[in-house]
Design a protein around this motif. Structure first.
Motif, PDB file in Angstrom:
ATOM      1  N   ALA A   1       7.899  78.158  13.666  1.00  0.00           N
ATOM      2  CA  ALA A   1       7.808  76.721  13.953  1.00  0.00           C
ATOM      3  C   ALA A   1       7.631  75.939  12.661  1.00  0.00           C
ATOM      4  CB  ALA A   1       6.643  76.444  14.897  1.00  0.00           C
ATOM      5  N   GLY A   2       8.431  74.887  12.482  1.00  0.00           N
ATOM      6  CA  GLY A   2       8.339  74.057  11.288  1.00  0.00           C
ATOM      7  C   GLY A   2       9.192  74.541  10.131  1.00  0.00           C
ATOM      8  N   SER A   3       9.837  75.683  10.291  1.00  0.00           N
ATOM      9  CA  SER A   3      10.670  76.246   9.221  1.00  0.00           C
ATOM     10  C   SER A   3      12.030  75.574   9.186  1.00  0.00           C
ATOM     11  CB  SER A   3      10.855  77.748   9.453  1.00  0.00           C
ATOM     12  OG  SER A   3      11.604  77.944  10.653  1.00  0.00           O
TER      13      SER A   3
ATOM     14  N   ASP B   1      13.889  76.180  12.305  1.00  0.00           N
ATOM     15  CA  ASP B   1      13.372  75.346  13.402  1.00  0.00           C
ATOM     16  C   ASP B   1      13.931  73.926  13.305  1.00  0.00           C
ATOM     17  OD1 ASP B   1      11.879  74.706  15.650  1.00  0.00           O
ATOM     18  OD2 ASP B   1      10.058  74.264  14.526  1.00  0.00           O
ATOM     19  N   LEU B   2      14.013  73.392  12.085  1.00  0.00           N
ATOM     20  CA  LEU B   2      14.578  72.054  11.897  1.00  0.00           C
ATOM     21  C   LEU B   2      16.025  72.006  12.375  1.00  0.00           C
ATOM     22  CD1 LEU B   2      13.257  70.978   8.377  1.00  0.00           C
ATOM     23  CD2 LEU B   2      12.408  70.285  10.603  1.00  0.00           C
TER      24      LEU B   2
ATOM     25  N   ALA C   1      20.663  83.187  21.587  1.00  0.00           N
ATOM     26  CA  ALA C   1      21.310  82.744  20.354  1.00  0.00           C
ATOM     27  C   ALA C   1      20.251  82.716  19.271  1.00  0.00           C
ATOM     28  CB  ALA C   1      21.946  81.367  20.531  1.00  0.00           C
ATOM     29  N   ALA C   2      20.675  82.548  18.031  1.00  0.00           N
ATOM     30  CA  ALA C   2      19.713  82.496  16.930  1.00  0.00           C
ATOM     31  C   ALA C   2      20.274  81.664  15.790  1.00  0.00           C
ATOM     32  CB  ALA C   2      19.370  83.900  16.432  1.00  0.00           C
ATOM     33  N   VAL C   3      19.371  80.979  15.090  1.00  0.00           N
ATOM     34  CA  VAL C   3      19.732  80.255  13.875  1.00  0.00           C
ATOM     35  C   VAL C   3      19.580  81.250  12.734  1.00  0.00           C
ATOM     36  CG1 VAL C   3      19.212  78.313  12.372  1.00  0.00           C
ATOM     37  CG2 VAL C   3      18.900  78.080  14.854  1.00  0.00           C
ATOM     38  N   VAL C   4      20.704  81.710  12.201  1.00  0.00           N
ATOM     39  CA  VAL C   4      20.699  82.811  11.231  1.00  0.00           C
ATOM     40  C   VAL C   4      21.106  82.311   9.844  1.00  0.00           C
ATOM     41  CG1 VAL C   4      21.542  85.148  10.745  1.00  0.00           C
ATOM     42  CG2 VAL C   4      21.376  84.342  13.121  1.00  0.00           C
TER      43      VAL C   4
END
Length: 322
Positions: free
Chosen positions: A138-140, A143-144, A178-181
């Motif tokens: 969170a906050g990374s 995350d943004l 899904a993922a933010v990679v």
């Protein structure tokens, strides 16, 4: 024992004592890195291996965390002196009494960052409503980007923190949809055919200052020379990497245990696009920071302070030469 031999031994002894004395006197800079398989780690490792910190008369301790938020928390707790993170964490931190500033610009884009799904998935961005999307923390930065996707694509999903090392395993096992990679992991699982991209943040998100080197206000005030030397070494590493493609590709492959072609993709698409000067007083930097904060605000983050409170023009890196 001959006089010549005594002289040699005497000189060797003096050299050992001098080295020990230097090590004892050299100041230490603790470098906090958001996750292992990520370009800031490549920069810091290059600076160590090319002895650039040593040439500045300091030593460096590198610590790798599970994400940007954890890295920022480490700095707030006094466990790290200089870290790499987005401007939004500096802004939110100042509202909570964690006084730090961006002292060097590191990246003006989300190079290599992709929203990915398993190869056999039929999901598109519009289908993610109610689904689970993996982020580091969170906050990374991840995350943004996830928050930006929610706002820009008008789709609501659950953000699941899994740590930098957990993004790919959780995506491929189906624990998240899904993922933010980040790169080079995004390049690696894309080329292997294990996952596919449904949104490329490098082109989807307007250019802005996505990451910079950050130090506490107190360190900048009490030990400005230490901060300057650390920045010199880090930007010396950037200069070295840009001038030595083969060496850097080999290092990336070694550090992250990946094939040479994936390491080469990381070099061409990420390393060659990071900022080379780090100068926070450059004409476009303030606007780029403001856009970064605006995007964070659109993503739902609160506690945004004025741009002037987030950046410092006290330092300008002078790259250390190998």
């Amino acid at each position: 024992m001959t006089i010549a031999r005594r002289l040699v031994l005497s000189l060797l002894g003096a050299a050992v004592l001098a080295a020990a004395s230097y090590a004892a006197q050299a100041e230490t800079i603790r470098v906090g890195l958001p996750t292992k398989t990520y370009w800031p780690t490549t920069i810091a490792e290059t600076a160590v291996r090319q002895k650039l910190f040593e040439k500045e008369g300091i030593t460096a301790e590198l610590t790798i965390y599970r994400g940007g938020a954890e890295t920022f928390e480490a700095m707030a707790a006094g466990a790290a002196d200089i870290i790499l993170d987005p401007p939004s964490l500096v802004s939110a931190g100042r509202k909570k009494g964690v006084l730090s500033k961006l002292v060097a610009n590191a990246a003006m884009g989300n190079f290599g960052w992709q929203l990915m799904v398993p190869a056999k998935s039929t999901l598109e961005v519009k289908d993610l409503g109610g689904k689970k999307v993996g982020i580091t923390s969170a906050g990374s930065g991840s995350d943004l980007l996830a928050l930006w996707t929610v706002q820009d694509k008008k789709v609501e999903f659950t953000r699941v923190p899994v740590g930098g090392g957990g993004l790919v395993p959780n995506l491929l096992s189906g624990n998240v949809d899904a993922a933010v990679v980040y790169s080079p992991l995004s390049f690696q699982i894309g080329k292997s055919g294990e996952a596919k991209t449904i949104l490329d943040y490098a082109t989807a998100v307007p250019p802005n200052l996505t990451a910079g080197w950050i130090v506490p206000d107190k360190l900048a005030q009490d030990k400005p020379a230490l901060v300057q030397k650390a920045l010199n070494a880090l930007y010396g590493a950037v200069a070295f990497m840009r001038a030595n493609r083969d060496v850097t590709v080999k290092l990336i492959a070694e550090l992250y245990e990946m094939p040479a072609d994936i390491a080469a993709a990381e070099y061409d698409n990420t390393i060659m696009k990071v900022e080379t000067s780090g100068d926070m007083s450059a004409a476009n930097v303030k606007d780029a920071v403001q856009l970064s904060l605006d995007l964070a605000k659109l993503g739902g983050l609160k506690d945004i302070v004025p741009t002037e409170d987030v950046i410092s023009t006290q330092f300008k890196p002078v790259p250390t030469k190998p």
